[in-house]
Design a protein around this motif. Structure first.
Motif, PDB file in Angstrom:
ATOM      1  N   CYS A   1      50.892  94.226  -4.221  1.00  0.00           N
ATOM      2  CA  CYS A   1      51.091  92.810  -3.947  1.00  0.00           C
ATOM      3  C   CYS A   1      50.466  92.453  -2.604  1.00  0.00           C
ATOM      4  CB  CYS A   1      52.575  92.464  -3.954  1.00  0.00           C
ATOM      5  SG  CYS A   1      53.588  93.482  -2.840  1.00  0.00           S
ATOM      6  N   SER A   2      50.252  91.144  -2.390  1.00  0.00           N
ATOM      7  CA  SER A   2      49.612  90.705  -1.155  1.00  0.00           C
ATOM      8  C   SER A   2      49.851  89.220  -0.942  1.00  0.00           C
ATOM      9  CB  SER A   2      48.099  90.967  -1.224  1.00  0.00           C
ATOM     10  OG  SER A   2      47.432  90.441  -0.090  1.00  0.00           O
ATOM     11  N   TYR A   3      50.016  88.823   0.331  1.00  0.00           N
ATOM     12  CA  TYR A   3      49.899  87.419   0.704  1.00  0.00           C
ATOM     13  C   TYR A   3      48.417  87.066   0.817  1.00  0.00           C
ATOM     14  CZ  TYR A   3      54.843  86.967   2.203  1.00  0.00           C
ATOM     15  OH  TYR A   3      56.213  86.904   2.262  1.00  0.00           O
ATOM     16  N   ASN A   4      48.117  85.761   0.724  1.00  0.00           N
ATOM     17  CA  ASN A   4      46.789  85.321   1.126  1.00  0.00           C
ATOM     18  C   ASN A   4      46.755  85.217   2.654  1.00  0.00           C
ATOM     19  OD1 ASN A   4      48.324  83.004   1.498  1.00  0.00           O
ATOM     20  ND2 ASN A   4      46.856  81.629   0.527  1.00  0.00           N
ATOM     21  N   LEU A   5      45.619  84.838   3.235  1.00  0.00           N
ATOM     22  CA  LEU A   5      45.468  84.951   4.683  1.00  0.00           C
ATOM     23  C   LEU A   5      46.293  83.957   5.479  1.00  0.00           C
ATOM     24  CD1 LEU A   5      41.695  85.808   5.206  1.00  0.00           C
ATOM     25  CD2 LEU A   5      43.640  87.316   4.788  1.00  0.00           C
ATOM     26  N   ASP A   6      46.619  82.796   4.902  1.00  0.00           N
ATOM     27  CA  ASP A   6      47.471  81.864   5.647  1.00  0.00           C
ATOM     28  C   ASP A   6      48.943  81.961   5.243  1.00  0.00           C
ATOM     29  OD1 ASP A   6      47.577  80.586   3.216  1.00  0.00           O
ATOM     30  OD2 ASP A   6      46.609  78.735   3.893  1.00  0.00           O
ATOM     31  N   PHE A   7      49.258  82.969   4.447  1.00  0.00           N
ATOM     32  CA  PHE A   7      50.638  83.304   4.082  1.00  0.00           C
ATOM     33  C   PHE A   7      51.342  82.179   3.327  1.00  0.00           C
ATOM     34  CE2 PHE A   7      49.576  85.729   7.912  1.00  0.00           C
ATOM     35  CZ  PHE A   7      49.764  87.021   7.455  1.00  0.00           C
ATOM     36  N   THR A   8      50.593  81.407   2.569  1.00  0.00           N
ATOM     37  CA  THR A   8      51.192  80.353   1.750  1.00  0.00           C
ATOM     38  C   THR A   8      51.318  80.772   0.290  1.00  0.00           C
ATOM     39  OG1 THR A   8      49.026  79.343   1.365  1.00  0.00           O
ATOM     40  CG2 THR A   8      50.324  78.526   3.248  1.00  0.00           C
ATOM     41  N   ARG A   9      50.672  81.877  -0.079  1.00  0.00           N
ATOM     42  CA  ARG A   9      50.713  82.359  -1.452  1.00  0.00           C
ATOM     43  C   ARG A   9      50.911  83.870  -1.459  1.00  0.00           C
ATOM     44  NH1 ARG A   9      45.596  79.044  -4.153  1.00  0.00           N
ATOM     45  NH2 ARG A   9      46.217  76.979  -3.422  1.00  0.00           N
TER      46      ARG A   9
ATOM     47  N   LEU B   1      53.357  83.505  -6.394  1.00  0.00           N
ATOM     48  CA  LEU B   1      54.524  82.809  -5.854  1.00  0.00           C
ATOM     49  C   LEU B   1      54.055  81.997  -4.657  1.00  0.00           C
ATOM     50  CD1 LEU B   1      57.140  85.718  -5.929  1.00  0.00           C
ATOM     51  CD2 LEU B   1      56.963  83.840  -7.553  1.00  0.00           C
ATOM     52  N   PHE B   2      54.761  80.883  -4.358  1.00  0.00           N
ATOM     53  CA  PHE B   2      54.224  79.933  -3.404  1.00  0.00           C
ATOM     54  C   PHE B   2      55.265  79.511  -2.367  1.00  0.00           C
ATOM     55  CE2 PHE B   2      52.270  79.675  -7.544  1.00  0.00           C
ATOM     56  CZ  PHE B   2      50.934  79.907  -7.229  1.00  0.00           C
ATOM     57  N   LYS B   3      54.806  79.420  -1.131  1.00  0.00           N
ATOM     58  CA  LYS B   3      55.694  79.109  -0.017  1.00  0.00           C
ATOM     59  C   LYS B   3      56.325  77.738  -0.163  1.00  0.00           C
ATOM     60  CE  LYS B   3      55.849  78.967   5.047  1.00  0.00           C
ATOM     61  NZ  LYS B   3      55.062  79.127   6.291  1.00  0.00           N
ATOM     62  N   ASP B   4      55.566  76.751  -0.692  1.00  0.00           N
ATOM     63  CA  ASP B   4      56.096  75.393  -0.756  1.00  0.00           C
ATOM     64  C   ASP B   4      57.261  75.249  -1.733  1.00  0.00           C
ATOM     65  OD1 ASP B   4      54.751  75.489  -3.156  1.00  0.00           O
ATOM     66  OD2 ASP B   4      53.235  74.014  -2.613  1.00  0.00           O
ATOM     67  N   SER B   5      57.509  76.272  -2.549  1.00  0.00           N
ATOM     68  CA  SER B   5      58.707  76.288  -3.393  1.00  0.00           C
ATOM     69  C   SER B   5      59.701  77.340  -2.912  1.00  0.00           C
ATOM     70  CB  SER B   5      58.332  76.566  -4.853  1.00  0.00           C
ATOM     71  OG  SER B   5      57.842  77.887  -5.016  1.00  0.00           O
ATOM     72  N   ASN B   6      59.499  77.781  -1.658  1.00  0.00           N
ATOM     73  CA  ASN B   6      60.344  78.839  -1.070  1.00  0.00           C
ATOM     74  C   ASN B   6      60.320  80.102  -1.917  1.00  0.00           C
ATOM     75  OD1 ASN B   6      62.000  79.887   0.967  1.00  0.00           O
ATOM     76  ND2 ASN B   6      63.864  79.376  -0.149  1.00  0.00           N
ATOM     77  N   TRP B   7      59.145  80.369  -2.538  1.00  0.00           N
ATOM     78  CA  TRP B   7      58.894  81.576  -3.326  1.00  0.00           C
ATOM     79  C   TRP B   7      59.761  81.646  -4.585  1.00  0.00           C
ATOM     80  CZ3 TRP B   7      54.699  82.736  -0.897  1.00  0.00           C
ATOM     81  CH2 TRP B   7      54.624  82.617   0.491  1.00  0.00           C
ATOM     82  N   GLN B   8      60.311  80.514  -5.009  1.00  0.00           N
ATOM     83  CA  GLN B   8      61.229  80.528  -6.141  1.00  0.00           C
ATOM     84  C   GLN B   8      60.546  80.224  -7.471  1.00  0.00           C
ATOM     85  OE1 GLN B   8      64.507  81.501  -5.698  1.00  0.00           O
ATOM     86  NE2 GLN B   8      63.709  81.916  -3.640  1.00  0.00           N
TER      87      GLN B   8
ATOM     88  N   TYR C   1      45.625  98.428 -14.107  1.00  0.00           N
ATOM     89  CA  TYR C   1      45.153  98.012 -12.784  1.00  0.00           C
ATOM     90  C   TYR C   1      46.206  98.382 -11.752  1.00  0.00           C
ATOM     91  CZ  TYR C   1      41.081  95.428 -14.438  1.00  0.00           C
ATOM     92  OH  TYR C   1      39.867  95.097 -14.970  1.00  0.00           O
ATOM     93  N   TYR C   2      45.764  99.079 -10.695  1.00  0.00           N
ATOM     94  CA  TYR C   2      46.694  99.515  -9.656  1.00  0.00           C
ATOM     95  C   TYR C   2      46.477  98.814  -8.318  1.00  0.00           C
ATOM     96  CZ  TYR C   2      47.622 103.327 -12.914  1.00  0.00           C
ATOM     97  OH  TYR C   2      47.955 104.051 -14.028  1.00  0.00           O
ATOM     98  N   GLY C   3      45.278  98.310  -8.057  1.00  0.00           N
ATOM     99  CA  GLY C   3      44.963  97.744  -6.748  1.00  0.00           C
ATOM    100  C   GLY C   3      44.882  96.229  -6.773  1.00  0.00           C
ATOM    101  N   LEU C   4      45.519  95.577  -5.785  1.00  0.00           N
ATOM    102  CA  LEU C   4      45.439  94.118  -5.621  1.00  0.00           C
ATOM    103  C   LEU C   4      45.415  93.790  -4.137  1.00  0.00           C
ATOM    104  CD1 LEU C   4      47.250  91.236  -7.437  1.00  0.00           C
ATOM    105  CD2 LEU C   4      47.466  91.434  -4.951  1.00  0.00           C
ATOM    106  N   ALA C   5      44.541  92.858  -3.747  1.00  0.00           N
ATOM    107  CA  ALA C   5      44.471  92.366  -2.370  1.00  0.00           C
ATOM    108  C   ALA C   5      43.966  90.931  -2.416  1.00  0.00           C
ATOM    109  CB  ALA C   5      43.540  93.237  -1.516  1.00  0.00           C
ATOM    110  N   ALA C   6      44.219  90.171  -1.350  1.00  0.00           N
ATOM    111  CA  ALA C   6      43.807  88.770  -1.312  1.00  0.00           C
ATOM    112  C   ALA C   6      43.239  88.423   0.055  1.00  0.00           C
ATOM    113  CB  ALA C   6      44.988  87.853  -1.637  1.00  0.00           C
ATOM    114  N   ASP C   7      42.240  87.521   0.047  1.00  0.00           N
ATOM    115  CA  ASP C   7      41.784  86.916   1.291  1.00  0.00           C
ATOM    116  C   ASP C   7      42.129  85.433   1.215  1.00  0.00           C
ATOM    117  OD1 ASP C   7      39.813  85.855  -0.376  1.00  0.00           O
ATOM    118  OD2 ASP C   7      38.154  86.926   0.563  1.00  0.00           O
ATOM    119  N   ASP C   8      41.325  84.547   1.806  1.00  0.00           N
ATOM    120  CA  ASP C   8      41.668  83.137   1.792  1.00  0.00           C
ATOM    121  C   ASP C   8      41.155  82.406   0.551  1.00  0.00           C
ATOM    122  OD1 ASP C   8      39.045  83.411   2.487  1.00  0.00           O
ATOM    123  OD2 ASP C   8      39.088  81.977   4.148  1.00  0.00           O
ATOM    124  N   LYS C   9      40.344  83.060  -0.284  1.00  0.00           N
ATOM    125  CA  LYS C   9      39.770  82.402  -1.462  1.00  0.00           C
ATOM    126  C   LYS C   9      40.035  83.131  -2.773  1.00  0.00           C
ATOM    127  CE  LYS C   9      35.436  80.472  -3.267  1.00  0.00           C
ATOM    128  NZ  LYS C   9      36.092  79.201  -3.662  1.00  0.00           N
TER     129      LYS C   9
END
Length: 453
Positions: free
Chosen positions: A206-214, A232-239, A261-269
Motif C-alpha cells: 500500500c502507499s499514499y500519494n505524494l500529497d497524502f490525500t489518497r 481511499l481518500f482523505k476528504d472522506s476521512n478514509w471511510q 501482483y505484489y508491488g505497489l507504489a504511488a507518486d503524484d500522478k
C-alpha cells in the motif's frame, strides 16, 4: 468585589503587566537594523551540544532586528528562531541535523533578478555544534502474540496479521491486515485503531500519494482480477473506497493480466504495480484510471516489492529470495517510444551480494536477508524490512547499508534502544517525511515505532 472576582482581576493584571514588560523588552533589545555596509559576523554558540529542541544562543553582530529576514541553519537543517537581537539569535535545535553541525546565519538583503530573496551568509568558524542522538523503539499498536482483529485503543486493539503499511506526516497509518482481510487505520494522535475497509481477499502492499490525500492498497492474487487495487481518500476521512480495475488493450486482452501482483507504489500522478517476478510493470493514472503497460520481463524475484523515492524519482525494488535492492526510472522513455518503456537493461542493482546473514557494507558488498517492504524519507534514505534476519536496514544515497534497528539473526520482542530491540519477522516499514519509522512486526502482531531524535 467578590473574592473570586478579585483573584480573576489580579491574574489578568499580572498577565497584562508581563505582556507589556515582554513587549518593552523586545522593543529595547532588538537593537540596530541590519546594515549591508557592516560585516555579518557569527562568533559563538552556547551551549555547544544538545538534542532536538535544545535552546541555544548564537552570538555575533549585524543580525538586524527583523526575524522574518533571518535564517539559522545547523548544516542544511533550518532552526526555529525564538527571538532576535542585532547581536544574538535565540533558537531551538532542529531534528537530526547531523552529529556535528556547521552553524550558518543568512540575512535577507534584497532580491535576485528572478524575484527570489537574496541572502548574505556567514558561518561560525572553528566551532561546531554536537548533536546528541536519542533513539528508541516503542510499541504503538496491537497486543503481543494476539492475532485476531479488534478495534479500540491502540494498545488494547489487535490485528489478524499486519503485513504492510503507509504513514502520513500527521501520524495516520493505514495498515494492510491480510489476516483479517481488512485495512486498518491507526491514529497516533488519537491513540486509536479502527477498520476502514473490510471484505478484501488479500490486502497487500500500500502507499499514499505524494500529497497524502489518497491511499492505495493492492489486491495481490490473480483470482481477484480484473480488480487491481482500492483507493481511499482523505476528504472522506478514509471511510469511502473506490475500486480500480484492469482494462483491455487494442487486441481485447487485459493489460495487467491474470497474475499475482505484489508491488505497489504511488507518486503524484500514477500508481505503479509490479507483478510476480517482474513479468509486468503497470502504471494507472490516478485521475483518468487509464491502465498502461510500461515494462515487461524485468527478471525480478517472485516476491518483489516497490517504493517510490521522492528525492530522486526512482522506483526501488526489493527481492526476497535474492536479498538484493534494485532501482529504475519509471519515466524512462527510450528512442522510438512516446511513453515510458522499461526493460531488464534499465534496472540497476545497487545493494546486496545475495541472501544470507546480515553484513553491513557499501553497495553490492553488503549482505541482506529476505528483504520485503521498504520506504524512503525526504532525504532520500531507503529503509528495508529484513524478514529473515529480523532487522531494519538503512541505505543512504551513497548505497551504504547499515543495520538501523534489531539484532541480526535474533527474533523476539523487546523495545528500547534500536541496537538492542528485537523484532519477529518484520515485513514492512513506513517513514514520515521527518524520518520517524513505523514497522509491521508481523509475527509479534504489532506496529512498532523507531524514533531518532
Amino acid at each position: 468585589m467578590k473574592k473570586n472576582d478579585f483573584f480573576v482581576w489580579l491574574a489578568t493584571f499580572v498577565l497584562l503587566s508581563c505582556l507589556a514588560c515582554s513587549s518593552n523588552e523586545k522593543a529595547e533589545n532588538y537593537g540596530e537594523p541590519y546594515s549591508p555596509e557592516k560585516p555579518l559576523v557569527v562568533s559563538q554558540i552556547g551551549p555547544q551540544k544538545g538534542g532536538l529542541g535544545t535552546r541555544v544562543v548564537v552570538s555575533g553582530s549585524n543580525f538586524g532586528n527583523d526575524p522574518s529576514k533571518v535564517k539559522l541553519f545547523f548544516n542544511s537543517k533550518e532552526a526555529l528562531i525564538l527571538k532576535l537581537q542585532s547581536n544574538a539569535i535565540y533558537a531551538m535545535v532542529p531534528k537530526q541535523p547531523g552529529e556535528y553541525s556547521t552553524i550558518k546565519v543568512a540575512v535577507e538583503e534584497g532580491q535576485n533578478s528572478d524575484g527570489t530573496a537574496k541572502y548574505r551568509e556567514a558561518v561560525l568558524e572553528n566551532m561546531q555544534f554536537k548533536y546528541n542522538i536519542k533513539a528508541t523503539v516503542t510499541t504503538v499498536a496491537g497486543q503481543l502474540g494476539v492475532n485476531s482483529a479488534k478495534d479500540g485503543m491502540a494498545l488494547e486493539a489487535s490485528f489478524g496479521r499486519p503485513v504492510m503499511l503507509a504513514v502520513d506526516p500527521t501520524g495516520t497509518l493505514l495498515i494492510s491486515d491480510d489476516g483479517a482481510r481488512m485495512v486498518r487505520m491507526l491514529s497516533i494522535q488519537d491513540n486509536k485503531l479502527s477498520t476502514v475497509l473490510s471484505g478484501m481477499h488479500e490486502p497487500w502492499q500500500c502507499s499514499y500519494n505524494l500529497d497524502f490525500t489518497r491511499y492505495y492498497v493492492l489486491e495481490r492474487r490473480s483470482s481477484q482480477r480484473p480488480l487491481l487495487f482500492y483507493g481511499l481518500f482523505k476528504d472522506s476521512n478514509w471511510q469511502e473506497s473506490e475500486a480500480f480495475y484492469d482494462q483491455k488493450d487494442d487486441n481485447g486482452n487485459y493489460i495487467a493480466g491474470n497474475m499475482d501482483y505484489y508491488g505497489l507504489a504511488a507518486d503524484d500522478k500514477y500508481v505503479f504495480i509490479m507483478s510476480a517476478s517482474g513479468k509486468r510493470l503497470i502504471r494507472v493514472d490516478q485521475e483518468t484510471r487509464k491502465v498502461e503497460l510500461i515494462g515487461e520481463n524485468l527478471n525480478m524475484d517472485s516476491w518483489a516489492h516497490i517504493a517510490y523515492n521522492k528525492k530522486n524519482g526512482y522506483l526501488y525494488i526489493t527481492s526476497e529470495a535474492w536479498g538484493r535492492l534494485y532501482r529504475l526510472d519509471p519515466y524512462h522513455t527510450p528512442p522510438g517510444h512516446s511513453t515510458p518503456w522499461l526493460t531488464q537493461a534499465d534496472i540497476e542493482h545497487i545493494v546486496g551480494t545475495g541472501k544470507g546473514a546480515a553484513k553491513e557494507g557499501n553497495g553490492k558488498s553488503a549482505q541482506l536477508g529476505e528483504i520485503e517492504g521498504m520506504a524512503a524519507d525526504q532525504e532520500g534514505n531507503v529503509y528495508l524490512a529484513d524478514y529473515s534476519n529480523h532487522v531494519i536496514w538503512k541505505v543512504d544515497e551513497e548505497f551504504n547499508a547499515t543495520i538501523y534497528a534489531g539484532v541480526p539473526g535474533e527474533s523476539g520482542y523487546r523495545d528500547g534502544k534500536p541496537q538492542e530491540a528485537l523484532f519477529n519477522k518484520p515485513y514492512d516499514v513506513a517513514a514520515t517525511p521527518d524520518g520517524i519509522l513505523y514497522v509491521a512486526d508481523v509475527y509479534n502482531y504489532l506496529i512498532r515505532c523507531i524514533a531518532v531524535q
